[in-house]
Write an enzyme that holds these catalytic residues in place. Sequence first.
Site, PDB file in Angstrom:
ATOM      1  N   HIS A   1       3.792  -5.565  -5.688  1.00 39.57           N
ATOM      2  CA  HIS A   1       3.076  -6.059  -4.527  1.00 39.57           C
ATOM      3  C   HIS A   1       2.225  -7.654  -4.476  1.00 39.57           C
ATOM      4  O   HIS A   1       1.201  -7.778  -4.324  1.00 39.57           O
ATOM      5  CB  HIS A   1       1.797  -5.120  -4.529  1.00 39.57           C
ATOM      6  CG  HIS A   1       1.925  -3.696  -3.990  1.00 39.57           C
ATOM      7  ND1 HIS A   1       1.049  -2.623  -4.095  1.00 39.57           N
ATOM      8  CD2 HIS A   1       3.032  -3.118  -3.175  1.00 39.57           C
ATOM      9  CE1 HIS A   1       1.732  -1.664  -3.321  1.00 39.57           C
ATOM     10  NE2 HIS A   1       2.711  -2.049  -2.842  1.00 39.57           N
TER      11      HIS A   1
ATOM     12  N   HIS B   1       6.708   7.328   0.981  1.00 37.13           N
ATOM     13  CA  HIS B   1       5.205   7.848   1.484  1.00 37.13           C
ATOM     14  C   HIS B   1       5.271   7.803   3.040  1.00 37.13           C
ATOM     15  O   HIS B   1       5.835   7.200   3.779  1.00 37.13           O
ATOM     16  CB  HIS B   1       4.284   6.409   0.960  1.00 37.13           C
ATOM     17  CG  HIS B   1       4.410   5.441   1.334  1.00 37.13           C
ATOM     18  ND1 HIS B   1       3.960   4.747   2.704  1.00 37.13           N
ATOM     19  CD2 HIS B   1       5.271   4.240   0.939  1.00 37.13           C
ATOM     20  CE1 HIS B   1       4.387   3.556   2.673  1.00 37.13           C
ATOM     21  NE2 HIS B   1       5.213   3.179   1.864  1.00 37.13           N
TER      22      HIS B   1
ATOM     23  N   HIS C   1       8.865   2.211  -8.927  1.00 37.64           N
ATOM     24  CA  HIS C   1       7.871   2.847  -7.632  1.00 37.64           C
ATOM     25  C   HIS C   1       8.583   4.118  -7.022  1.00 37.64           C
ATOM     26  O   HIS C   1       9.844   4.202  -7.168  1.00 37.64           O
ATOM     27  CB  HIS C   1       7.651   1.631  -6.657  1.00 37.64           C
ATOM     28  CG  HIS C   1       8.750   1.152  -5.992  1.00 37.64           C
ATOM     29  ND1 HIS C   1       9.712   1.618  -5.201  1.00 37.64           N
ATOM     30  CD2 HIS C   1       9.272  -0.181  -6.264  1.00 37.64           C
ATOM     31  CE1 HIS C   1      10.342   1.020  -4.590  1.00 37.64           C
ATOM     32  NE2 HIS C   1      10.501  -0.163  -5.044  1.00 37.64           N
TER      33      HIS C   1
ATOM     34  N   ASP D   1       5.801  -0.368   8.247  1.00 33.73           N
ATOM     35  CA  ASP D   1       6.138  -0.645   6.880  1.00 33.73           C
ATOM     36  C   ASP D   1       7.574  -0.970   6.806  1.00 33.73           C
ATOM     37  O   ASP D   1       8.371   0.035   6.684  1.00 33.73           O
ATOM     38  CB  ASP D   1       5.774   0.349   5.771  1.00 33.73           C
ATOM     39  CG  ASP D   1       5.542  -0.011   4.498  1.00 33.73           C
ATOM     40  OD1 ASP D   1       5.862  -1.155   4.239  1.00 33.73           O
ATOM     41  OD2 ASP D   1       5.181   0.645   3.527  1.00 33.73           O
TER      42      ASP D   1
ATOM     43  N   GLU E   1      12.485   3.757   0.876  1.00 28.77           N
ATOM     44  CA  GLU E   1      12.400   2.317   0.166  1.00 28.77           C
ATOM     45  C   GLU E   1      12.644   2.285  -1.126  1.00 28.77           C
ATOM     46  O   GLU E   1      11.968   1.901  -2.020  1.00 28.77           O
ATOM     47  CB  GLU E   1      11.034   1.688   0.432  1.00 28.77           C
ATOM     48  CG  GLU E   1       9.664   2.502  -0.094  1.00 28.77           C
ATOM     49  CD  GLU E   1       8.383   1.853   0.009  1.00 28.77           C
ATOM     50  OE1 GLU E   1       8.439   0.669  -0.476  1.00 28.77           O
ATOM     51  OE2 GLU E   1       7.395   2.350   0.400  1.00 28.77           O
TER      52      GLU E   1
ATOM     53  N   ARG F   1      14.704  -4.896  -2.489  1.00 30.23           N
ATOM     54  CA  ARG F   1      13.944  -3.705  -1.965  1.00 30.23           C
ATOM     55  C   ARG F   1      14.161  -3.604  -0.412  1.00 30.23           C
ATOM     56  O   ARG F   1      14.237  -4.725   0.374  1.00 30.23           O
ATOM     57  CB  ARG F   1      12.491  -3.513  -2.085  1.00 30.23           C
ATOM     58  CG  ARG F   1      11.826  -2.321  -1.333  1.00 30.23           C
ATOM     59  CD  ARG F   1      10.467  -2.248  -2.048  1.00 30.23           C
ATOM     60  NE  ARG F   1       9.465  -3.205  -1.637  1.00 30.23           N
ATOM     61  CZ  ARG F   1       8.655  -4.266  -2.395  1.00 30.23           C
ATOM     62  NH1 ARG F   1       9.416  -4.256  -3.614  1.00 30.23           N
ATOM     63  NH2 ARG F   1       7.983  -5.041  -2.068  1.00 30.23           N
TER      64      ARG F   1
ATOM     65  N   ASP G   1     -22.624 -15.563   5.418  1.00 30.33           N
ATOM     66  CA  ASP G   1     -22.817 -14.977   6.726  1.00 30.33           C
ATOM     67  C   ASP G   1     -21.565 -14.489   7.427  1.00 30.33           C
ATOM     68  O   ASP G   1     -21.551 -13.814   8.463  1.00 30.33           O
ATOM     69  CB  ASP G   1     -23.476 -16.039   7.592  1.00 30.33           C
ATOM     70  CG  ASP G   1     -25.028 -15.757   7.915  1.00 30.33           C
ATOM     71  OD1 ASP G   1     -25.358 -14.490   7.305  1.00 30.33           O
ATOM     72  OD2 ASP G   1     -25.467 -16.426   8.754  1.00 30.33           O
TER      73      ASP G   1
ATOM     74  N   GLU H   1      13.550  -1.080   3.003  1.00 31.23           N
ATOM     75  CA  GLU H   1      12.626  -0.225   3.364  1.00 31.23           C
ATOM     76  C   GLU H   1      12.467   0.200   4.883  1.00 31.23           C
ATOM     77  O   GLU H   1      12.699  -0.865   5.794  1.00 31.23           O
ATOM     78  CB  GLU H   1      11.096  -0.556   3.070  1.00 31.23           C
ATOM     79  CG  GLU H   1      10.150   0.450   3.495  1.00 31.23           C
ATOM     80  CD  GLU H   1       8.672   0.177   3.161  1.00 31.23           C
ATOM     81  OE1 GLU H   1       8.248  -1.354   2.939  1.00 31.23           O
ATOM     82  OE2 GLU H   1       7.653   1.084   2.699  1.00 31.23           O
TER      83      GLU H   1
ATOM     84  N   TYR I   1      14.932  -4.047  -9.750  1.00 34.01           N
ATOM     85  CA  TYR I   1      14.040  -5.328  -9.982  1.00 34.01           C
ATOM     86  C   TYR I   1      14.850  -5.590 -11.331  1.00 34.01           C
ATOM     87  O   TYR I   1      14.205  -4.564 -12.448  1.00 34.01           O
ATOM     88  CB  TYR I   1      12.643  -4.964 -10.015  1.00 34.01           C
ATOM     89  CG  TYR I   1      12.256  -4.465  -8.622  1.00 34.01           C
ATOM     90  CD1 TYR I   1      11.772  -5.213  -7.744  1.00 34.01           C
ATOM     91  CD2 TYR I   1      12.019  -3.091  -8.555  1.00 34.01           C
ATOM     92  CE1 TYR I   1      11.449  -4.758  -6.304  1.00 34.01           C
ATOM     93  CE2 TYR I   1      11.843  -2.454  -7.234  1.00 34.01           C
ATOM     94  CZ  TYR I   1      11.433  -3.330  -6.324  1.00 34.01           C
ATOM     95  OH  TYR I   1      11.167  -2.727  -4.925  1.00 34.01           O
TER      96      TYR I   1
ATOM     97  N   ASP J   1       8.071  -7.545   2.554  1.00 34.12           N
ATOM     98  CA  ASP J   1       7.319  -6.314   2.921  1.00 34.12           C
ATOM     99  C   ASP J   1       6.240  -6.678   3.651  1.00 34.12           C
ATOM    100  O   ASP J   1       5.127  -6.918   3.412  1.00 34.12           O
ATOM    101  CB  ASP J   1       7.165  -5.692   1.393  1.00 34.12           C
ATOM    102  CG  ASP J   1       6.587  -4.277   1.518  1.00 34.12           C
ATOM    103  OD1 ASP J   1       6.358  -3.907   2.677  1.00 34.12           O
ATOM    104  OD2 ASP J   1       6.691  -3.661   0.483  1.00 34.12           O
TER     105      ASP J   1
ATOM    106  N   HIS K   1      -0.313   3.654   3.493  1.00 34.13           N
ATOM    107  CA  HIS K   1       0.106   4.986   2.685  1.00 34.13           C
ATOM    108  C   HIS K   1      -0.589   5.983   3.063  1.00 34.13           C
ATOM    109  O   HIS K   1      -1.811   6.213   2.611  1.00 34.13           O
ATOM    110  CB  HIS K   1      -0.101   4.635   0.913  1.00 34.13           C
ATOM    111  CG  HIS K   1       0.665   3.423   0.672  1.00 34.13           C
ATOM    112  ND1 HIS K   1       0.470   2.906  -0.732  1.00 34.13           N
ATOM    113  CD2 HIS K   1       1.673   2.840   0.939  1.00 34.13           C
ATOM    114  CE1 HIS K   1       1.307   1.847  -0.992  1.00 34.13           C
ATOM    115  NE2 HIS K   1       2.005   1.902  -0.041  1.00 34.13           N
TER     116      HIS K   1
HETATM  117  N1  GLY Z   1       4.416  -1.927   1.846  1.00 31.87           N
HETATM  118  C1  GLY Z   1       3.927  -1.756   0.504  1.00 31.87           C
HETATM  119  C2  GLY Z   1       4.157  -0.543   0.212  1.00 31.87           C
HETATM  120  O1  GLY Z   1       4.629   0.444   0.385  1.00 31.87           O
HETATM  121  O2  GLY Z   1       3.624  -0.167  -1.166  1.00 31.87           O
HETATM  122 MN    MN Z   2       6.255   1.237   1.817  1.00 37.29          MN
END
Ligand code: GLY
Ligand code: MN
Length: 482
Positions: free
Chosen positions: A291, A395, A391, A319, A419, A440, A75, A442, A423, A308, A402
């Site tokens: 992620h 964005h 990556h 972000d 960002e 990272r 539920d 950002e 790695y 992040d 995103h």
């Molecule tokens: N904050 C996660 C990404 O930009 O992918």
């Molecule tokens: Mn991001």
Amino acid sequence: MKQTMYFFTIVFFVVVSVATSQSKNTTPSLCSSNEETGGITPQEYRQRRRTVTAKMESGSVAVFCASNPGSRNGDVDYRFRQNDNFLYLTGCNEPNSVLILSPDGIRVDSTTVAEELFFIRDQQASWSGALLGQEGAKRILGFGEKDRHSEVFAIEKLKEILPHVLQSKKSIYFSPALPEFLFDPISGLKFVAVREIRKALAEKYPDLTVKNSGPLLNDLRAVKSSAEIGLLQRAIDATVTGFMEAAKCCMPGMMEYELQAVIEYWFTRMGCEFYGFPSIVGSGPNALSIHYDANRRKMNSGELVVMDIGAETHGYSADLTRTIPVSGSYSVPQREIYELVLNAQASAMKEVRPGIPMNEPGKKAWVVLGDGLLKLGIIKERDEVKKYCPHGISHFIGLDVHDVSTTEKLAPGMIFTMEPGLYIPDSSACDKKYWGIGIRIEDDVLVTEHGCRVLTESAPRTADDIETLMAQRGDARGKNKR
Ligand code: GLY
Ligand code: MN
């Protein structure tokens, strides 16, 4: 059973999905006062609807539906999140609501032709709080102005009006506020929402051309109004505080989820309703998973932890990423990589200005990362940089973390991330001292008339500033000694 339900949903996609969710009492009731639109005025919503209507082709209609509450288990529903385009055009955060726009008007009855119709549940106290109702839709969201040919109805009226509207128009713009597809492993059937809806519409309304409504809004959503910038700054400020408080209490032996708890506590404490995406708190090897969001590992001295994170308010998400040393100070190799990522980010930020494509500044970051990795002997060929930064660099952010992209060049009011990251997995073909490092950094950048403003500026960013921040052991860290 599920298949049958889905079939009904797609055939009568608007009417039935609305009716189905009507029986649920999962209303977030966020539209009950002016404060509830976060300072976006009824005039601004009206202007957005007018701009979209002006872009529609003649003889067309656009139908935007609220999201359905999603079933989590038994539920219990997932926390309600409104469909972005619906929220952008209406400000309404309730399920069971529908917006219809038409540039040439819709005949509602013998005396009324309307350019916009809004359908909403009647105002009443539901199990989860008061609803906006037709009166709220007029007062708070700017619907119902007769001279602007705007009409508000109870949602029950949709069944009666919508078929006439669809029969009288040449084309419909829509994007379903439904999951992209459902898959049933027993029969092997995959129901792709858009495909099934198109099929159902073609059977019922053979003369109607179906179009995607996304392109009507993308360029508009890309440029933020001052009210939207204010909301994003509010989300960013809560995110920065969450990061700083987490950094101050971080210490070896803590679990990643303890940092997550501090971060999300500050999101709520500072008035943000939720997070825009699950918080990523990845330590040690998890720092290399871009992620990772399980956040269930114990953090050890000598490791890095990537945070992040992004608070969300009124649908707008921040972000921010910072990478900190669990013990409070970076090792020499960690610092070398940190400074390289930071330099790449700083060089890219200097490039930001109106008139260039959004991805252009990021190209500068790749060059700096490549030069730095060559110099440190981590790569032999410039192309190898992608191996260590898999990556993209930027964005847009907004109602989606995103956010929608646009073919337009950067313009004042656009907000996007910067960002870069590196790695370096164990066994990489480089000096062992760099193995296991994941970093990272950002920030969120607002394009201005002549350059940019970093909206996340208040979050300490250099290695020295982060070490200084971590040395201010906060209350939580003091109480948490292990
Ligand atoms: N904050 C996660 C990404 O930009 O992918
Ligand atoms: Mn991001």
